[in-house]
Scaffold this active site. Structure first.
Site, PDB file in Angstrom:
ATOM      1  CD1 TRP A 133      -2.594   1.854   0.569  1.00  0.00           C
ATOM      2  CD2 TRP A 133      -1.193   2.467   2.209  1.00  0.00           C
ATOM      3  NE1 TRP A 133      -2.877   3.159   0.916  1.00  0.00           N
ATOM      4  CE2 TRP A 133      -2.033   3.553   1.903  1.00  0.00           C
ATOM      5  CE3 TRP A 133      -0.221   2.617   3.203  1.00  0.00           C
ATOM      6  CZ2 TRP A 133      -1.938   4.778   2.572  1.00  0.00           C
ATOM      7  CZ3 TRP A 133      -0.120   3.825   3.869  1.00  0.00           C
ATOM      8  CH2 TRP A 133      -0.989   4.902   3.549  1.00  0.00           C
ATOM      9  CD  GLU A 147      -4.465  -1.616   2.175  1.00  0.00           C
ATOM     10  OE1 GLU A 147      -3.324  -1.993   2.508  1.00  0.00           O
ATOM     11  OE2 GLU A 147      -5.318  -1.218   2.992  1.00  0.00           O
ATOM     12  CE  LYS A 207      -6.341   5.766   2.883  1.00  0.00           C
ATOM     13  NZ  LYS A 207      -5.372   5.717   3.964  1.00  0.00           N
ATOM     14  CG  ASP A 213      -8.512  -1.081   4.616  1.00  0.00           C
ATOM     15  OD1 ASP A 213      -9.575  -0.722   5.160  1.00  0.00           O
ATOM     16  OD2 ASP A 213      -7.408  -0.994   5.183  1.00  0.00           O
ATOM     17  CG  HIS A 266      -8.749   1.738   2.138  1.00  0.00           C
ATOM     18  ND1 HIS A 266      -7.496   1.326   1.798  1.00  0.00           N
ATOM     19  CD2 HIS A 266      -8.647   2.252   3.390  1.00  0.00           C
ATOM     20  CE1 HIS A 266      -6.656   1.561   2.793  1.00  0.00           C
ATOM     21  NE2 HIS A 266      -7.348   2.115   3.778  1.00  0.00           N
ATOM     22  CG  HIS A 286      -5.791  -4.590   5.082  1.00  0.00           C
ATOM     23  ND1 HIS A 286      -4.897  -3.575   4.916  1.00  0.00           N
ATOM     24  CD2 HIS A 286      -5.052  -5.730   5.186  1.00  0.00           C
ATOM     25  CE1 HIS A 286      -3.661  -4.074   4.914  1.00  0.00           C
ATOM     26  NE2 HIS A 286      -3.740  -5.364   5.059  1.00  0.00           N
ATOM     27  CG  ASP A 325      -9.262   4.649   5.967  1.00  0.00           C
ATOM     28  OD1 ASP A 325      -9.564   3.587   6.533  1.00  0.00           O
ATOM     29  OD2 ASP A 325      -8.128   4.895   5.530  1.00  0.00           O
ATOM     30  CG  ASP A 341      -7.573   2.694   9.802  1.00  0.00           C
ATOM     31  OD1 ASP A 341      -7.628   1.648   9.132  1.00  0.00           O
ATOM     32  OD2 ASP A 341      -7.204   3.787   9.310  1.00  0.00           O
ATOM     33  CG  ASP A 364      -5.308  -1.879   8.300  1.00  0.00           C
ATOM     34  OD1 ASP A 364      -4.742  -1.394   9.301  1.00  0.00           O
ATOM     35  OD2 ASP A 364      -5.218  -1.379   7.160  1.00  0.00           O
TER      36      ASP A 364
HETATM   37  C1  RNT Z   1      -3.635   2.593   4.962  1.00  0.00           C
HETATM   38  C2  RNT Z   1      -3.801   1.139   4.695  1.00  0.00           C
HETATM   39  C3  RNT Z   1      -2.678   0.285   5.194  1.00  0.00           C
HETATM   40  C4  RNT Z   1      -2.260   0.623   6.597  1.00  0.00           C
HETATM   41  C5  RNT Z   1      -1.312  -0.343   7.224  1.00  0.00           C
HETATM   42  C6  RNT Z   1      -0.541   0.259   8.332  1.00  0.00           C
HETATM   43  O1  RNT Z   1      -4.717   3.305   4.607  1.00  0.00           O
HETATM   44  O2  RNT Z   1      -5.017   0.687   5.196  1.00  0.00           O
HETATM   45  O3  RNT Z   1      -3.054  -1.042   5.103  1.00  0.00           O
HETATM   46  O4  RNT Z   1      -3.347   0.732   7.448  1.00  0.00           O
HETATM   47  O5  RNT Z   1      -0.549  -0.945   6.269  1.00  0.00           O
HETATM   48 ZN    ZN Z   2      -5.325  -1.468   5.037  1.00  0.00          ZN
END
Ligand code: RNT
Ligand code: ZN
Length: 417
Positions: free
Chosen positions: A183, A224, A226, A257, A260, A284, A292, A294, A324
Site C-alpha cells: 500500500w 491495496e 484506497k 480494505d 477504503h 483488511h 477511513d 480505522d 487493519d
Molecule cells: C492505509 C492502509 C494500510 C495501513 C497499514 C498500516 O490506509 O489501510 O493497510 O493501514 O498498512
Molecule cells: Zn489497510
C-alpha cells in the site's frame, strides 16, 4: 456447565433450521486470521527516525504501548491467548530488527526478521508482510512508487523487492505462504492537473517490482487501493480501480480494505464480483467511522455481511482475512482481542446459516419467506455456540477475558513509561 447446557439447546435450535453446529465449529477452527502487529504500538515500528505516517493516523494516548520487539511479541501472544483458534501475524517492514544499526528500507534482508520468524515458529503462527512506504524522509513529498524523481522511485522499488524476498523467506521458513501487501500513500491534497502520469509511473514501478517471481507456496503479492487519505483527498494514485485492473492483468491478489471505499459502498458485495476473475483476495478488515478512521472491528451488520459472503461463496480458501485497525485510546491488547473475536463471531454466524434453505426460497421466488427467514435467523443463539467454542479452544468465554487484560495491564503495560 451452564455453557455446555446452553450449547446443547442451541444445537437443537440450529438443527431445526438444518444447521449443524458441530460442523460449523470445525470449519471455524480451520480459519486463520492475520492479526496486524501495528495495533500494538500505533504503527510506530522500531526504526530510530519517524516521519509522516502517510495519512495513517492513530489517535489517543492510552498508556502502555509496546516499545520493543519483545514487548510487542509479548502483547501479541497475550492477545492470541484470548482469541480462539490458531492464527497468523501480519508485520510491516518498519518492524525489522536491525540491532540498532540503521538499515535503510531498500536494504532490508530476511535476517532482520529472523527474530519474528523464530517467535512465529515457536508459537505455531504463520506470518504475513507489508512494505512500509511511509514514516520516511523519501515519503515526505507524498509520493513513493509514483515519485517523479527516478532515484526516489528506485529506492521504493528496491524496498518492495526486499519485502517480497523477506516474505518468501517467511513463507519458506514457516511452510505457509506469506501474503506480502503493498500500500502506498501516493496522491494529492488538491485537484491534480495530471492524473495519468503518476499512474503510468506506478504501473512501471510495479512491473519492475514483480520482475522476480516467487513460488506461490512461499509468497503471494497483494495490492491495496484506497479512495482517499489525509493529504490525498483529491487524488489517490493507487485507487481501487487501478489495482483491480493491475491484479487482473498480472494475476496478483487484490487487497480490499473495508475502510477504503465510499461509505455507502459495501465490500461484501465486491467479493463475488472480483473473485469471478481473481484467484484470491486479501481483506483488511477495519471499521470506518464517518471516514477511513480505522476503528476496532465490532460485530456490525457490515461485518456480518462480509462473513456471509465469504462463507456463502465457498471463498474461505481464497480469502485471506487480515485485520487493519489501530486505536490508541483503549488498551491495545484488548483492541486486538475485541476485533479478532468479532471477526470470528461474524464467521460463526455465517457458518451457522442455513444457506441452502434461503437459496431454495430464492429459486422459488418466495421473497417473502426469504426475508422472514433471514430475520428469524437473527434470533438464534449463536452466543451459546460461541461460548462453547471458546471453552473447546481453551480461551475464556464471554466477557471473562477482560479479567486477563486487567491483570496484564496492571502487571505489565502500566509499567511502561
Ligand atoms: C492505509 C492502509 C494500510 C495501513 C497499514 C498500516 O490506509 O489501510 O493497510 O493501514 O498498512
Ligand atoms: Zn489497510
Amino acid at each position: 456447565m451452564t455453557i455446555h447446557k446452553a450449547y446443547l439447546l442451541a444445537r437443537e435450535q440450529y438443527a431445526a433450521y438444518g444447521s449443524d453446529t458441530t460442523r460449523a465449529l470445525k470449519q471455524l477452527a480451520a480459519i486463520r486470521l492475520s492479526l496486524h502487529c501495528w495495533q500494538g504500538d500505533d504503527v510506530a515500528g522500531f526504526e530510530p527516525r519517524r516521519g509522516n505516517l502517510g495519512g495513517v493516523l492513530p489517535t489517543g494516548n492510552y498508556p502502555g504501548r509496546a516499545r520493543t520487539p519483545e514487548e510487542l511479541r509479548t502483547d501479541l501472544a497475550k492477545a492470541l491467548s484470548l482469541i480462539p483458534g490458531r492464527h497468523r501475524v501480519n508485520l510491516h517492514a518498519v518492524y525489522a530488527e536491525t540491532r540498532n544499526r540503521p538499515v535503510d528500507r531498500d536494504e532490508l534482508e530476511p535476517q532482520h526478521f529472523a527474530g519474528w520468524v523464530a517467535w512465529a515458529r515457536a508459537h505455531k503462527l504463520g506470518l504475513d508482510f507489508n512494505g512500509s512506504f511511509f514514516s520516511h524522509p523519501l515519503a515526505e513529498s507524498g509520493r513513493t512508487l509514483s515519485h517523479p524523481d527516478r532515484a526516489i522511485r528506485r529506492f521504493w522499488i528496491d524496498h518492495a523487492r526486499a519485502c517480497r524476498r523477506i516474505g518468501a523467506f517467511m513463507g519458506r521458513q514457516l511452510k505457509t505462504p506469506c501474503v506480502t501487501n503493498i500500500w502506498v500513500p501516493d496522491g494529492s491534497k488538491d485537484t491534480p492537473a495530471d492524473r495519468k502520469g503518476p499512474r503510468e509511473l506506478l504501473r512501471q514501478s510495479l512491473d519492475a517490482i514483480f520482475k522476480e517471481s516467487y513460488h506461490p507456496v512461499h509468497n503471494l503479492d497483494a495490492l491495496e487501493g484506497k479512495l482517499f487519505g489525509l493529504g490525498s483527498e483529491a487524488y489517490v494514485v493507487g485507487s481501487h480501480d487501478f489495482y483491480l485492473a493491475y491484479a487482473v492483468a498480472h494475476r496478483k491478489l487484490l487487497c480490499l480494505d473495508t475502510g477504503h471505499f465510499h461509505p455507502t459502498e459495501s465490500v461484501s458485495d465486491k467479493l463475488s464480483a472480483v473473485l469471478s476473475q481473481l484467484d484470491q483476495v486479501l481483506l483488511h478488515v477495519s471499521r470506518g467511522v464517518r471516514w477511513d478512521s480505522d476503528h476496532v472491528v465490532t460485530l456490525t451488520d457490515d461485518l456480518r455481511s462480509l462473513a456471509e459472503e465469504i462463507v456463502r461463496g465457498n471463498y474461505l480458501p481464497r480469502v485471506h482475512i487480515g485485520l487493519d485497525f489501530f486505536d490508541a485510546s483503549i488498551n491495545r491488547v484488548a483492541a486486538w482481542v475485541i476485533g479478532a473475536r468479532a471477526m470470528l463471531q461474524a464467521l460463526l454466524i455465517a457458518l451457522l446459516e442455513p444457506t441452502a434453505t434461503l437459496r431454495q426460497l430464492e429459486r422459488q421466488r418466495d421473497f417473502t419467506a426469504r426475508l422472514a427467514l433471514m430475520e428469524e435467523l437473527k434470533n438464534l443463539p449463536f452466543g451459546a455456540v460461541w461460548d462453547y467454542y471458546c471453552l473447546q479452544q481453551d480461551v475464556p468465554a464471554n466477557h471473562a477475558w477482560m479479567r486477563t487484560i486487567k491483570a496484564y495491564e496492571a502487571a505489565v503495560q502500566s509499567k511502561r513509561h
